[in-house]
Write a protein that holds these residues in place. Structure first.
Motif, mmCIF file in Angstrom:
data_model
loop_
_atom_site.group_PDB
_atom_site.id
_atom_site.type_symbol
_atom_site.label_atom_id
_atom_site.label_comp_id
_atom_site.label_asym_id
_atom_site.label_seq_id
_atom_site.Cartn_x
_atom_site.Cartn_y
_atom_site.Cartn_z
ATOM 1 N N PRO A 57 -25.072 20.896 -1.006
ATOM 2 C CA PRO A 57 -25.904 19.846 -1.613
ATOM 3 C C PRO A 57 -27.274 19.693 -0.936
ATOM 4 C CG PRO A 57 -23.692 19.034 -1.275
ATOM 5 C CD PRO A 57 -23.775 20.349 -0.578
ATOM 6 N N SER A 60 -29.364 22.788 -1.780
ATOM 7 C CA SER A 60 -29.843 22.793 -3.163
ATOM 8 C C SER A 60 -30.967 21.783 -3.368
ATOM 9 C CB SER A 60 -28.690 22.522 -4.134
ATOM 10 O OG SER A 60 -28.212 21.201 -3.982
ATOM 11 N N TYR A 61 -30.895 20.641 -2.683
ATOM 12 C CA TYR A 61 -31.965 19.658 -2.790
ATOM 13 C C TYR A 61 -33.285 20.237 -2.291
ATOM 14 C CZ TYR A 61 -34.859 15.586 -1.931
ATOM 15 O OH TYR A 61 -35.896 14.705 -1.915
ATOM 16 N N VAL A 65 -36.432 20.974 -4.863
ATOM 17 C CA VAL A 65 -37.348 19.837 -4.998
ATOM 18 C C VAL A 65 -38.788 20.300 -5.227
ATOM 19 C CG1 VAL A 65 -37.814 19.452 -2.530
ATOM 20 C CG2 VAL A 65 -37.886 17.537 -4.108
ATOM 21 N N SER A 73 -38.095 14.320 -6.824
ATOM 22 C CA SER A 73 -36.912 14.220 -5.973
ATOM 23 C C SER A 73 -35.708 13.622 -6.700
ATOM 24 C CB SER A 73 -37.236 13.412 -4.725
ATOM 25 O OG SER A 73 -37.592 12.099 -5.087
ATOM 26 N N ALA A 76 -33.903 16.618 -8.177
ATOM 27 C CA ALA A 76 -33.329 17.400 -7.078
ATOM 28 C C ALA A 76 -32.130 16.666 -6.463
ATOM 29 C CB ALA A 76 -34.385 17.675 -6.016
ATOM 30 N N GLY A 77 -32.218 15.354 -6.334
ATOM 31 C CA GLY A 77 -31.091 14.566 -5.830
ATOM 32 C C GLY A 77 -29.909 14.586 -6.774
ATOM 33 N N ALA A 80 -28.226 17.842 -6.333
ATOM 34 C CA ALA A 80 -27.450 17.839 -5.092
ATOM 35 C C ALA A 80 -26.129 17.092 -5.282
ATOM 36 C CB ALA A 80 -28.261 17.205 -3.971
#
Length: 114
Positions: A57, A60-61, A65, A73, A76-77, A80
């Motif tokens: 996680p 991947s963030y 991002v 973000s 992206a969050g 994750a």
């Protein structure tokens, strides 16, 4: 005030507790087993999924991002969080398959005895 004298043949509570700890007494096993309670392959799987739950996680963030989501973000969050759930579902599937394989092996062993 009267005091109670302990007769040398009479056991105190502490003496009785010490007798309970001696091997060979009723309710106590004769020898202790030094074998691990959990097999090594189970511990390795747990450690691998723990490592994956931290790295995938977060990785991947930070990978997406700025590259895929161009600084957003929130997306992206969300990715994750989805990846954390993917790792969790993967662990559950592996654990269920392991449990089923143990049950099948027990059935085969019981079938051969008959």
């Amino acid at each position: 005030m009267a005091t109670r004298r302990i007769i040398s043949t009479e056991k105190t509570i502490l003496d009785k507790d010490d007798d309970d700890l001696k091997p060979g007494t009723p309710g106590q096993p004769q020898s202790s087993s030094t074998a691990p309670a959990v097999p090594l392959d189970v511990i390795i799987k747990l450690l691998a999924f723990t490592f994956a739950m931290v790295i995938i996680p977060i990785g991947s963030y930070f990978l997406t991002v700025n590259t895929l989501f161009k600084g957003n973000s929130t997306y992206a969050g969300a990715l994750a969080a989805i990846m954390a759930n993917v790792v969790l579902v993967g662990y559950v599937v592996v654990a269920m398959n392991e449990d089923q394989s143990d049950q099948l092996a027990a059935k085969k062993k019981a079938g051969k005895k008959d």
